[in-house]
Write a protein that holds these residues in place. Structure first.
Motif, PDB file in Angstrom:
ATOM      1  N   CYS A   1      -8.367   4.003  -3.488  1.00 52.44           N
ATOM      2  CA  CYS A   1      -9.477   3.253  -2.883  1.00 52.44           C
ATOM      3  C   CYS A   1     -10.478   4.193  -2.207  1.00 52.44           C
ATOM      4  O   CYS A   1     -11.674   3.922  -2.183  1.00 52.44           O
TER       5      CYS A   1
ATOM      6  N   CYS B   1      -7.673  -0.847  -6.659  1.00 52.44           N
ATOM      7  CA  CYS B   1      -6.344  -0.714  -6.054  1.00 52.44           C
ATOM      8  C   CYS B   1      -5.255  -0.991  -7.087  1.00 52.44           C
ATOM      9  O   CYS B   1      -5.199  -2.079  -7.666  1.00 52.44           O
TER      10      CYS B   1
ATOM     11  N   CYS C   1       0.850  -1.201   0.000  1.00 52.76           N
ATOM     12  CA  CYS C   1       0.000   0.000   0.000  1.00 52.76           C
ATOM     13  C   CYS C   1       0.881   1.244   0.000  1.00 52.76           C
ATOM     14  O   CYS C   1       1.806   1.373   0.788  1.00 52.76           O
TER      15      CYS C   1
END
Lengths: 253, 223
Positions: free
Chosen positions: A164, A225, A158
């Motif tokens: 997102c 994502c 991430c």
């Protein structure tokens, strides 16, 4: 740099905004096509020669970018309706005209630059780190099982890009939902053998207002994502752990 | 109450007791398909013969319904649907869940007024409910409203069951969620068909005369 193919043009429609408070407007740009160009290289082209499609000289478009290889998360913007990383958006694969907008879920600073502070604040809120500082050498931590390391590594990809949050219908000005990314980070840090020692603090942070209850299961996050992080699995797993924690707290306190 | 607990309670009440009551209601209605006016009357009689029926109603239907409806409306209006940008099934279901929830709220409010409250006001008896329903659903506009609403409610419950299992951490991985989605979709078909079927049966002539007398005549005639 490759020669511009004079005949072929690429058209961009960019949503611009001069400062955080002024209204947004669109401006069109036409650039000569170059093989392999992406949205960032197009923006660089506009920066070099800030002339819009009407031939008028204009202020260069502002944006943010760093790594140019989809690992830093800085160049998130909405390209043809989808939030994504501009550096990985190849012009050849985009429908024209290419529409570029800032991710308006976040406060717009200028043009395509947004303020992602809320994401970093959320990471602070859920304590997305491993406390190892002490006044003496704490020695090596416990080992992590290889199998666990493999899925935890996926979560560690991430880059706090905010895609997102932009994709989530429950992250908006009517709610204070922190969004999918920090929830997945709780799973990551709670999976770490040392981080696990503070697992309950992180779960309790997710049980605060605007925490995990804000998820409405639209599952847009996992589908948008750029790093392919299994965000909905993380959310469901955190649902399970916060539920367990809720009962544990009721029954043991 | 903190958001976490109020949302959890909302999710729980949607299944227990509201989902169970919906299934019970479905079976009661379906007794009209199986047993005609008499079957339906007996089913209504059975449920009303439960001990402390009013207390059960208040505790397991009225209060949960009120909470789920009010809090659900709050959730629905917090959403900012983006189905034009993200056109996959789950996102569509997200929006449908909110839309059907609002439909359900209006429909149930109206339906309760027309049936349960009319019973309380003494305008209709439990025995007369079959004919009462017949008179409502033989009016085309009401029938269409009922038809749309029972399908919406069936969807809201079965899709809600899917998200309940996610929200409580029962179905965690993508495969588990996919399988539970198939099961919930199957359940949706069953629930929707059973409610719709009952609606069509309520339109039948045998419900017109309140059933019993006519059926008795018919039976003596045949017998």
């Amino acid at each position: 740099m490759a020669e511009t193919t004079a005949s072929k043009k690429v058209k961009f429609i960019i949503t611009r905004q001069d400062d955080p408070k002024s209204p947004s407007y669109t401006e069109e740009f036409e650039l000569g096509y170059r093989p392999g160009m992406n949205v960032i290289s197009a923006l660089m082209e506009i920066q070099r020669n800030p002339v819009n499609a009407g031939g008028k000289h204009t202020a260069p478009v502002c944006w943010e970018s760093n790594c140019l290889e989809e690992v830093c998360g800085a160049c998130s913007m909405v390209i043809n309706g989808k939030p994504r990383q501009a550096c990985a958006a190849l012009v050849d694969k985009l429908e024209q005209p290419i529409r570029i907008e800032p991710m308006k879920t976040f406060p717009v600073v200028r043009d395509l630059i947004i303020d992602r502070s809320r994401m970093f604040n959320a990471l602070k809120r859920v304590k997305a780190w491993i406390p190892i500082d002490g006044t003496y050498d704490l020695g090596p931590g416990p080992r992590m099982a290889e199998k666990k390391r493999q899925w935890a590594y996926e979560l560690s990809k991430c880059m706090t890009c905010g895609v997102c949050l932009e994709a989530c219908p429950n992250v908006n000005d009517k709610t204070n939902f922190i969004g999918p990314a920090p929830i997945s980070q709780v799973r990551l840090f709670n999976a770490h053998p040392t981080g696990e020692m503070n697992a309950e603090e992180r779960l309790e942070a997710l049980m605060e207002d605007g925490g995990i209850e804000g998820c409405g299961n639209s599952q847009n996050c996992v589908r948008s994502c750029p790093k392919g992080i299994p965000l909905t699995t993380s959310i469901a797993e955190m649902n399970k752990q916060t539920t367990k924690h809720m009962f544990k707290r009721w029954l043991t306190s | 109450m903190k958001g976490f607990y109020s949302r959890k309670l909302h999710s729980l009440l949607g299944i227990i007791p509201l989902g169970f009551f919906l299934l019970e209601h479905m079976i009661t209605n379906f007794s009209a398909v199986e047993g005609g006016p008499e079957g339906f009357r007996d089913a209504v009689k059975w449920i009303n013969s439960l001990p402390l029926v009013l207390a059960l109603e208040i505790l397991f239907i009225w209060l949960p319904l009120l909470y789920h409806g009010v809090y659900g409306t709050y959730i629905a209006f917090q959403a900012k649907p983006n189905n034009n940008r993200f056109k996959h099934e789950r996102n569509l279901r997200y929006t449908l869940q909110r839309v059907t929830g609002i439909i359900a709220l209006f429909f149930i409010g109206w339906h309760v007024w027309e049936t349960r409250i009319q019973v309380s006001l003494g305008n209709v008896t439990h025995e007369g409910l079959g004919k009462w329903m017949h008179d409502i659903v033989t009016q085309p506009v009401y029938f269409i409203i009922y038809l749309i609403s029972v399908i919406a409610v069936s969807y809201h419950f079965t899709n809600g069951l899917w998200s309940f299992m996610v929200s409580w951490g029962i179905t965690v991985g993508p495969r588990a969620q996919r399988v539970s989605s198939y099961i919930c979709m199957g359940l949706f078909v069953i629930v929707a068909v059973m409610f719709t079927w009952s609606l069509f049966v309520f339109r039948g002539v045998e419900f017109e005369a309140g059933g019993t007398a006519m059926l008795q005549t018919l039976k003596t005639f045949i017998g």
